[in-house]
Design an enzyme around this catalytic site. Sequence first.
Site, PDB file in Angstrom:
ATOM      1  CE  LYS A  47      -4.525   0.931   0.318  1.00  0.00           C
ATOM      2  NZ  LYS A  47      -5.683   0.097  -0.054  1.00  0.00           N
TER       3      LYS A  47
HETATM    4  P1  NAD Z   1     -13.227   7.656  -2.441  1.00  0.00           P
HETATM    5  O1  NAD Z   1     -12.211   8.705  -2.223  1.00  0.00           O
HETATM    6  O2  NAD Z   1     -13.748   7.428  -3.807  1.00  0.00           O
HETATM    7  O3  NAD Z   1     -14.491   7.933  -1.488  1.00  0.00           O
HETATM    8  C1  NAD Z   1     -14.375   8.103  -0.103  1.00  0.00           C
HETATM    9  C2  NAD Z   1     -15.744   8.463   0.447  1.00  0.00           C
HETATM   10  O4  NAD Z   1     -15.648   8.546   1.878  1.00  0.00           O
HETATM   11  C3  NAD Z   1     -16.267   9.805  -0.032  1.00  0.00           C
HETATM   12  O5  NAD Z   1     -17.661   9.700  -0.297  1.00  0.00           O
HETATM   13  C4  NAD Z   1     -16.040  10.715   1.174  1.00  0.00           C
HETATM   14  O6  NAD Z   1     -16.976  11.780   1.237  1.00  0.00           O
HETATM   15  C5  NAD Z   1     -16.272   9.749   2.315  1.00  0.00           C
HETATM   16  N1  NAD Z   1     -15.691  10.202   3.553  1.00  0.00           N
HETATM   17  C6  NAD Z   1     -14.451  10.705   3.769  1.00  0.00           C
HETATM   18  N2  NAD Z   1     -14.307  11.055   5.061  1.00  0.00           N
HETATM   19  C7  NAD Z   1     -15.473  10.747   5.657  1.00  0.00           C
HETATM   20  C8  NAD Z   1     -15.947  10.883   6.993  1.00  0.00           C
HETATM   21  N3  NAD Z   1     -15.168  11.375   7.955  1.00  0.00           N
HETATM   22  N4  NAD Z   1     -17.207  10.452   7.269  1.00  0.00           N
HETATM   23  C9  NAD Z   1     -17.997   9.955   6.314  1.00  0.00           C
HETATM   24  N5  NAD Z   1     -17.597   9.816   5.033  1.00  0.00           N
HETATM   25  C10 NAD Z   1     -16.346  10.211   4.718  1.00  0.00           C
HETATM   26  O7  NAD Z   1     -12.605   6.326  -1.820  1.00  0.00           O
HETATM   27  P2  NAD Z   1     -12.922   4.826  -2.217  1.00  0.00           P
HETATM   28  O8  NAD Z   1     -11.972   4.413  -3.251  1.00  0.00           O
HETATM   29  O9  NAD Z   1     -14.390   4.667  -2.419  1.00  0.00           O
HETATM   30  O10 NAD Z   1     -12.495   4.071  -0.872  1.00  0.00           O
HETATM   31  C11 NAD Z   1     -13.359   3.989   0.274  1.00  0.00           C
HETATM   32  C12 NAD Z   1     -12.891   2.854   1.176  1.00  0.00           C
HETATM   33  O11 NAD Z   1     -12.870   1.640   0.405  1.00  0.00           O
HETATM   34  C13 NAD Z   1     -11.464   3.001   1.723  1.00  0.00           C
HETATM   35  O12 NAD Z   1     -11.413   2.385   2.997  1.00  0.00           O
HETATM   36  C14 NAD Z   1     -10.632   2.212   0.750  1.00  0.00           C
HETATM   37  O13 NAD Z   1      -9.407   1.777   1.298  1.00  0.00           O
HETATM   38  C15 NAD Z   1     -11.570   1.064   0.480  1.00  0.00           C
HETATM   39  N6  NAD Z   1     -11.288   0.329  -0.758  1.00  0.00           N
HETATM   40  C16 NAD Z   1     -11.238   0.958  -1.960  1.00  0.00           C
HETATM   41  C17 NAD Z   1     -10.993   0.214  -3.103  1.00  0.00           C
HETATM   42  C18 NAD Z   1     -11.006   0.824  -4.475  1.00  0.00           C
HETATM   43  O14 NAD Z   1     -10.920   0.068  -5.453  1.00  0.00           O
HETATM   44  N7  NAD Z   1     -11.124   2.119  -4.620  1.00  0.00           N
HETATM   45  C19 NAD Z   1     -10.767  -1.167  -3.017  1.00  0.00           C
HETATM   46  C20 NAD Z   1     -10.847  -1.787  -1.761  1.00  0.00           C
HETATM   47  C21 NAD Z   1     -11.113  -1.006  -0.635  1.00  0.00           C
END
Ligand code: NAD
Length: 423
Positions: A113
Amino acid sequence: MSDLSYLSPTATSPWHTYLSQVDRVVPYLGHLARWVETLKRPKRALIVDVPIEMDDGTVRHFEGFRVQHNLSRGPGKGGVRYHPDVTLEEVMALAAWMTVKCAGVGLPFGGAKGGIRVDPKQLSLKELERMTRRYTSEIGIIIGPQRDIPAPDVNTNAQIMAWMMDTYSVNTGATATGVVTGKPIHLGGSLGRVKATGRGVFVTGREAARRIGLNLDGARVAVQGMGNVGSAAAELFVQAGATLVAVQDHTGTLVNPKGFDMADTAAVLKRDHGIGNYADAGRIDNEDFWDVDCDILIPAALEGQITPARAQRIQARLVLEGANGPTLPEADDVLKDRGILVVPDVICNAGGVTVSYFEWVQDFSSFFWSEDEINVRLDKIMVDALKHIWDTADRHQITLRTATFAVACERILTAREERGLYP
Ligand code: NAD
C-alpha cells in the site's frame, strides 16, 4: 502488541486492529503458527520526501510512503491513498490487509500500500500531477510490474494512475502498462475496474443475505462514503430491489426512508463531490447515522468507524465492509454478540483487487476481455472464495473475519515455509 521500535500504535490504530485480528487466528494455524511473526511486521517500508513547486512559486514537502507487507505469494499489490491523516502506521495496516485479501481470494499477489499525507482538494490539477510524478519517481526503486503494482484508493483515480504509469515508463525507458492498475481504458485499463470493488461488495452481500434469509428486494440499505466503492455498491443493491435509505459522507448525513433516487444522487455527487446538497432527504446529526433503521449497513469510507459504542446502536442484520478496517476488534465482538453478521473487508471489498489482477493479466498478454467476461469471472471468484470462507467459519465456529484470516494466513505461511528462510 507490537515490538517495532518505529511504531507506537494506540488501541484504536489500524495497525493495532490488524495485529489483534492476527492474534485471533493463531489457534487455527496449526504448525504454521511458528511463522506468524512474519505477518506482524512489514517486509519493507519506504518513506519518501515529496517536494514540489506550487503554482505560486513556493516549495512544499509532502510525506510519502510505500509499504510492502508480504511478498511470499507474488508481487506486492495495493492502492495509493491521498489523505491528510495518512501515516506510516496506517499504510502498514492497509498493506497487511492487502496481503490477507489477495491470499483470501487466491490471487498470486502479496500485499502493499502507499500514501501521501496531503489534502489533495487543496492542490491545483498541475500541483496534483507534479506531486504524483515526484512520488512515483521516489518509490520507483521498489515498484514495477513484477515487483509491486499500485492502484487507486481514497482520493486517487484513473488519471493519477495514468501519471504514475507514464512517470515509471519514462524513468525506465519503456512503456510499462502493468506497473499500475485502475488505469484509463485506452492506456491498458480494464473494463469493469471502476465499479469492481462496489460490485464485489454487492456479490458478497447478495450471497450473505441469501444465506441468512434476507430478501434484497425491499431491503433497506445505509451507506457511509459515496465514493468509488460506496456509490457503485449502492447502485447495484438498488438495481436488485433494495432501497437506499441513508447516506453519510464528508459533507453530512442524509436520510429518506422512501429511498434516494439513484440518478439524482449520481448527479449531485458528480456536481458537488459530496451528497450534502441532495434535495429530497432530511439531514440528521452525523452520529445518528449509526442507529438508522436499516437491514444492510455498508461502511465505505475510512477505518475505525465502527467503535464498540456505535456497534451497540447498529440496527442492520448485515454489515458489509466496503472500507478497509472500518470495525474495531472490540466492536466486532459486540456485533457478534448481537447476532449481526459482518462480511469483513478482506473478502467483502476484494472485488477491486480481483479486477486489478485481471487488468494486470490483460496488460501482459495485450489481449482485452469484454465487460461481461470480467463481471462473470469476478462473480465466480467472489462466490467461490466466500463459500470456502463460510465453510471454514462453520467448521471452527468462528466469525467470517477470523475464517478469512485462517484461509489466507494458511496460504501465506505455507508459501513462507515452502520458500524457506534465506540464507
Ligand atoms: P473515495 O475517495 O472514492 O471515497 C471516499 C468516500 O468517503 C467519499 O464519499 C467521502 O466523502 C467519504 N468520507 C471521507 N471522510 C469521511 C468521513 N469522515 N465520514 C464519512 N464519510 C467520509 O474512496 P474509495 O476508493 O471509495 O475508498 C473507500 C474505502 O474503500 C477506503 O477504505 C478504501 O481503502 C476502500 N477500498 C477501496 C478500493 C477501491 O478500489 N477504490 C478497493 C478496496 C477497498
